[in-house]
Design a protein around this motif. Structure first.
Motif, PDB file in Angstrom:
ATOM      1  N   CYS A  57       0.840  -1.197   0.000  1.00  0.00           N
ATOM      2  CA  CYS A  57       0.000   0.000   0.000  1.00  0.00           C
ATOM      3  C   CYS A  57       0.880   1.254   0.000  1.00  0.00           C
ATOM      4  N   PRO A  58       1.280   1.736  -1.186  1.00  0.00           N
ATOM      5  CA  PRO A  58       2.049   2.986  -1.245  1.00  0.00           C
ATOM      6  C   PRO A  58       1.117   4.177  -1.037  1.00  0.00           C
ATOM      7  N   ASN A  59       1.562   5.149  -0.225  1.00  0.00           N
ATOM      8  CA  ASN A  59       0.673   6.263   0.131  1.00  0.00           C
ATOM      9  C   ASN A  59       1.178   7.619  -0.321  1.00  0.00           C
ATOM     10  N   ASN A  60       0.214   8.487  -0.529  1.00  0.00           N
ATOM     11  CA  ASN A  60       0.493   9.860  -0.933  1.00  0.00           C
ATOM     12  C   ASN A  60       0.482  10.798   0.265  1.00  0.00           C
ATOM     13  N   ASP A  61      -0.203  10.382   1.335  1.00  0.00           N
ATOM     14  CA  ASP A  61      -0.359  11.238   2.511  1.00  0.00           C
ATOM     15  C   ASP A  61       0.118  10.480   3.755  1.00  0.00           C
ATOM     16  N   PRO A  62       1.026  11.064   4.534  1.00  0.00           N
ATOM     17  CA  PRO A  62       1.549  10.342   5.703  1.00  0.00           C
ATOM     18  C   PRO A  62       0.461  10.000   6.736  1.00  0.00           C
ATOM     19  N   LEU A  63      -0.556  10.882   6.868  1.00  0.00           N
ATOM     20  CA  LEU A  63      -1.631  10.605   7.832  1.00  0.00           C
ATOM     21  C   LEU A  63      -2.444   9.388   7.397  1.00  0.00           C
ATOM     22  N   VAL A  64      -2.723   9.310   6.115  1.00  0.00           N
ATOM     23  CA  VAL A  64      -3.468   8.157   5.584  1.00  0.00           C
ATOM     24  C   VAL A  64      -2.634   6.891   5.776  1.00  0.00           C
ATOM     25  N   MET A  65      -1.316   7.032   5.563  1.00  0.00           N
ATOM     26  CA  MET A  65      -0.426   5.878   5.753  1.00  0.00           C
ATOM     27  C   MET A  65      -0.513   5.365   7.196  1.00  0.00           C
ATOM     28  N   THR A  66      -0.507   6.306   8.152  1.00  0.00           N
ATOM     29  CA  THR A  66      -0.568   5.915   9.563  1.00  0.00           C
ATOM     30  C   THR A  66      -1.885   5.195   9.859  1.00  0.00           C
ATOM     31  N   PHE A  88       5.091   5.331   2.729  1.00  0.00           N
ATOM     32  CA  PHE A  88       4.861   6.651   2.139  1.00  0.00           C
ATOM     33  C   PHE A  88       5.704   6.746   0.875  1.00  0.00           C
ATOM     34  N   LEU A  89       5.106   7.281  -0.175  1.00  0.00           N
ATOM     35  CA  LEU A  89       5.836   7.379  -1.439  1.00  0.00           C
ATOM     36  C   LEU A  89       6.256   8.828  -1.684  1.00  0.00           C
ATOM     37  N   THR A  90       5.288   9.668  -1.949  1.00  0.00           N
ATOM     38  CA  THR A  90       5.541  11.097  -2.161  1.00  0.00           C
ATOM     39  C   THR A  90       4.208  11.833  -2.129  1.00  0.00           C
ATOM     40  N   SER A  91       4.263  13.125  -1.837  1.00  0.00           N
ATOM     41  CA  SER A  91       3.035  13.926  -1.845  1.00  0.00           C
ATOM     42  C   SER A  91       2.780  14.537  -3.216  1.00  0.00           C
ATOM     43  N   ASP A  92       3.722  14.356  -4.125  1.00  0.00           N
ATOM     44  CA  ASP A  92       3.577  14.929  -5.466  1.00  0.00           C
ATOM     45  C   ASP A  92       2.675  14.039  -6.324  1.00  0.00           C
ATOM     46  N   LEU A 100       8.559  10.494   5.883  1.00  0.00           N
ATOM     47  CA  LEU A 100       9.963  10.416   5.469  1.00  0.00           C
ATOM     48  C   LEU A 100      10.650   9.227   6.130  1.00  0.00           C
ATOM     49  N   ASP A 101      10.341   9.043   7.403  1.00  0.00           N
ATOM     50  CA  ASP A 101      10.917   7.910   8.139  1.00  0.00           C
ATOM     51  C   ASP A 101      10.550   6.596   7.445  1.00  0.00           C
ATOM     52  N   SER A 102       9.257   6.486   7.068  1.00  0.00           N
ATOM     53  CA  SER A 102       8.778   5.271   6.404  1.00  0.00           C
ATOM     54  C   SER A 102       9.487   5.068   5.067  1.00  0.00           C
ATOM     55  N   LEU A 103       9.617   6.164   4.299  1.00  0.00           N
ATOM     56  CA  LEU A 103      10.234   6.088   2.965  1.00  0.00           C
ATOM     57  C   LEU A 103      11.688   5.619   3.073  1.00  0.00           C
ATOM     58  N   ILE A 104      12.428   6.248   3.986  1.00  0.00           N
ATOM     59  CA  ILE A 104      13.852   5.915   4.107  1.00  0.00           C
ATOM     60  C   ILE A 104      14.017   4.479   4.615  1.00  0.00           C
ATOM     61  N   GLN A 105      13.223   4.120   5.615  1.00  0.00           N
ATOM     62  CA  GLN A 105      13.322   2.756   6.164  1.00  0.00           C
ATOM     63  C   GLN A 105      13.042   1.703   5.100  1.00  0.00           C
ATOM     64  N   TYR A 106      11.969   1.943   4.328  1.00  0.00           N
ATOM     65  CA  TYR A 106      11.547   0.987   3.301  1.00  0.00           C
ATOM     66  C   TYR A 106      12.684   0.709   2.319  1.00  0.00           C
ATOM     67  N   HIS A 107      13.328   1.795   1.880  1.00  0.00           N
ATOM     68  CA  HIS A 107      14.374   1.620   0.868  1.00  0.00           C
ATOM     69  C   HIS A 107      15.678   1.114   1.473  1.00  0.00           C
ATOM     70  N   LEU A 108      15.957   1.499   2.729  1.00  0.00           N
ATOM     71  CA  LEU A 108      17.157   0.974   3.386  1.00  0.00           C
ATOM     72  C   LEU A 108      17.045  -0.539   3.558  1.00  0.00           C
ATOM     73  N   VAL A 109      15.853  -0.996   3.947  1.00  0.00           N
ATOM     74  CA  VAL A 109      15.627  -2.439   4.120  1.00  0.00           C
ATOM     75  C   VAL A 109      15.813  -3.152   2.776  1.00  0.00           C
ATOM     76  N   LYS A 110      15.306  -2.534   1.703  1.00  0.00           N
ATOM     77  CA  LYS A 110      15.439  -3.134   0.368  1.00  0.00           C
ATOM     78  C   LYS A 110      16.911  -3.277  -0.033  1.00  0.00           C
ATOM     79  N   ILE A 111      17.689  -2.224   0.278  1.00  0.00           N
ATOM     80  CA  ILE A 111      19.118  -2.259  -0.075  1.00  0.00           C
ATOM     81  C   ILE A 111      19.845  -3.287   0.799  1.00  0.00           C
TER      82      ILE A 111
END
Lengths: 421, 233
Positions: A245-254, A280-284, B51-62
């Motif tokens: 589940c990749p997310n655009n919004d950190p709150l939705v991700m939580t 979380f993926l990106t907000s863009d 950001l924490d989630s993004l970095i963790q996800y990719h660090l784990v992948k690497i």
């Protein structure tokens, strides 16, 4: 010389307070007006009024007056209105603002100009306006005292309150009725297909992908999507199939992480829950589309759920999902994107079907009752629409386009009541 | 307790928001704005979570040397380089959004073209989706195909040009028909406007009614505490 003499004569001819104002205002005008007229325009009845701004939290006074005849929207003949304010009728008056209507006016008597002044509550104020242009100026009578105050009820929102109460009562009534007996709800193919889609992904040995699109947590659509996500997460836990589940919004991700965690626990497989899969993926917007497309192409999910609010990226996502042969179930309240999902996906939850999902998936009496209450209100609205369409049409037939018949006036009043906010 | 507290907060907040909508007097009138500001502040902090989630996800992948983890290296490098350049731009140019700053350059010459490219891909996807949707399989799909062709032709200059050529051809074949006059008739735009204003608008409004009522019902269910699916744990 002749013009100055004329101005003096006009000033002498004006009534007491206005004369005082005219004399006092010449320096203000020189500082703040685009021109320095030294002659008055023809006398004009401004019919100015100053009233407390209605339905607000206080702090504002509404001023209204008839537009000046030269106010034709051209700066050559007319510059605008300067508003003056004083705490006493006799002054001193200060310039508090400037206004001019934006477009040409057809008739000075039928159109009014307005200005809203920001003031302190409870204090009396007096106002007048000065209509001016390169050729001269005209002054309105002084009006007041006007006091601003805060209101305890927004009268133009009575419609909202009545409809909210009516809807609330209907829901409670139907919830009570639903507790007594079973209620029928038509089949929703998109929701029935959730288990099949998860099963198919399991058989193919591929993961499941769930996207909330660009939804934010304070959107009701996201709440509806979360309940569908909960069901998908539970099924994926039962079938031991990874859920991405990749997310655009950190709150939705939580919120999604919490929902998935709960679903995996309820399914008796908390060990399978992987927090990093809900990331979380990106907000863009297009960054998100590119990222999700990349995941789809790399992971090749067997089932894809597009549930939430989507914009232009909807078709980019759905077509990519289609290209990897995934079974796709979409659901959105974005009317513009619905056709794209209908074309590209196997099942689509159209608008209200998304909101019905939680009741459909958890057929408890309270949930079913609220669905029925919603349907009842929809029926009332449909009847009202038909009746009003007939009334409005007959009104126009009877009185022509002018709308002078009682039916037309009744129709206009009803429409106004429903649309006022 | 973990369920009850959020439920009570939701019920109280929901009712207060409805009340503030009809009571403009202080403190109610400004309460909604205040709550919205709180929401924005909380949202700001959750960006760190993201950001924490993004970095963790990719660090784990690497770390796990998963398939195609090279993309993760590119992503993390891009992230940290942009972040460092953002700090540099902030110190040197007083704002990371300054167009002549390194981040301004990245935004204008990397991010915007990439966004434009993604958006442009939509044209190809529309074509492939339209190809599938407009296949003549039933009466409904045939109607859809004809309507779509009509609307598309009326929306592009080529549509008017095609109609003008047809009108002139008719004028040349049938001498009783004035080709020029026929070319001026709004054969494409009038029916298209009708399709958009009547059947399409009726369908859209019907869906809109359903969405609005569904959203209200869902909101009332959440406020009354009937709807609890969002309350995960």
């Amino acid at each position: 010389m002749r013009r100055s003499l004329f101005a003096v004569l006009v000033c002498l001819a004006l009534p007491g307070p206005s004369r005082m104002r005219a004399q006092a205002l010449v320096p203000v005008n020189q500082d703040s007006s685009p021109a320095s007229p030294d002659a008055t325009f023809q006398p004009f009845k401004f019919n100015m009024s100053a009233k407390d701004a209605p339905n607000d939290g206080g702090g504002y006074i509404d001023l209204e007056w008839n537009v000046f005849p030269l106010d034709s929207g051209t700066l050559e003949t007319f510059a605008g209105y300067r508003v003056f304010r004083a705490s006493k009728r006799e002054g001193p008056f200060d310039s508090v603002g400037f206004t001019r209507p934006s477009g040409p006016q057809d008739s000075a008597l039928s159109v009014t100009a307005t200005y809203t002044d920001s003031v302190r509550d409870g204090k009396p104020f007096f106002y007048y306006v000065r209509a001016f242009g390169p050729a001269g100026f005209a002054l309105s009578d002084t009006v007041g005292p006007a006091k601003s105050s805060a209101q305890w009820f927004h009268t133009r929102r009575l419609n909202f309150l009545l409809l909210a109460v009516l809807f609330g009562v209907l829901l409670i009534l139907y919830i009570e009725r639903a507790k007594k007996g079973k209620m029928f709800v038509r089949r929703i193919a998109g929701l029935d297909a959730i288990e099949d889609a998860v099963g198919r992904a399991t058989e193919m040995g591929r993961p499941i992908l769930f996207s909330f699109g660009l939804s934010v947590l304070n959107d009701v659509t996201t709440m509806a999507a979360l309940s569908i996500f909960g069901r998908v997460a539970r099924k994926s836990a039962e079938y031991a199939t990874p859920l991405l589940c990749p997310n655009n919004d950190p709150l939705v991700m939580t919120a999604a992480r919490e929902t998935a965690k709960q679903a995996y626990t309820e399914a008796g497989r908390p060990d399978l829950y992987n927090e990093t899969n809900i990331s979380f993926l990106t907000s863009d917007q297009f960054g998100y589309a590119a990222g999700v497309d990349g995941i789809v192409m790399r992971e090749k999910p067997g089932a894809v759920f597009w549930q939430g609010y989507f914009y232009a990226e909807a078709l980019i996502l759905a077509e990519t999902g289609h290209s990897v042969g995934a079974i796709q179930i979409a659901g959105t309240t974005s009317i513009e994107q619905l056709p794209f999902f209908v074309v590209a996906c196997d099942y689509t939850l159209i608008g209200e079907e998304m909101f019905a999902a939680s009741s459909y998936l958890n057929p408890e009496p309270q949930m079913m009752g609220s669905l029925k209450g919603e349907d009842f209100l929809k029926a009332i609205i449909m009847i009202l629409l038909i009746v009003l369409a007939v009334v409005g049409s007959i009104g126009v037939i009877l009185s022509g386009a002018k709308g002078t018949s009682p039916l037309s006036q009744f129709f206009a009043k009803v429409v106004d009541w429903f649309t006022q906010v | 307790m973990k369920r009850e507290v959020p439920l009570v907060i939701t019920i109280v907040t929901g009712i207060v928001i409805i009340v503030t909508f009809v009571i403009p007097h202080n403190p109610f009138g400004t309460l909604q704005d205040r709550l919205t500001n709180w929401f924005i502040i909380v949202s700001g902090f959750t960006t760190l979570l993201g950001l924490d989630s993004l970095i963790q996800y990719h660090l784990v992948k690497i770390r796990d040397r998963r398939k195609e983890s090279g993309y993760s290296i590119v992503l993390l490098l891009s992230f940290f380089i942009t972040f460092a350049l953002g700090l540099y731009s902030w110190i040197k140019f007083k704002s990371p959004l300054e167009p002549i700053s390194p981040t301004g350059w990245i935004y204008n010459f990397v991010l915007l073209p990439l966004q434009g490219t993604m958006f442009a891909i939509l044209a190809f996807f529309i074509t492939s989706a339209a190809y599938r949707a407009f296949r003549v399989k039933s009466l409904e799909s045939t109607l859809l195909l004809l309507t779509a062709c009509l609307v598309m032709l009326a929306r592009v200059p080529a549509g008017n040009w095609i109609w003008a050529q047809i009108a002139h051809l008719i004028g040349a074949v049938f001498h009783s028909v004035n080709g020029n006059q026929l070319a001026q008739t709004k054969v494409l735009s009038e029916p298209t406007n009708w399709v958009l204003a009547v059947p399409q608008m009726a369908a859209k409004r019907g869906i809109n009614f359903g969405i609005s009522l569904g959203a209200i019902a869902m909101s009332i269910r959440i406020i009354l505490g009937v709807e609890r699916t969002w309350l995960a744990s």
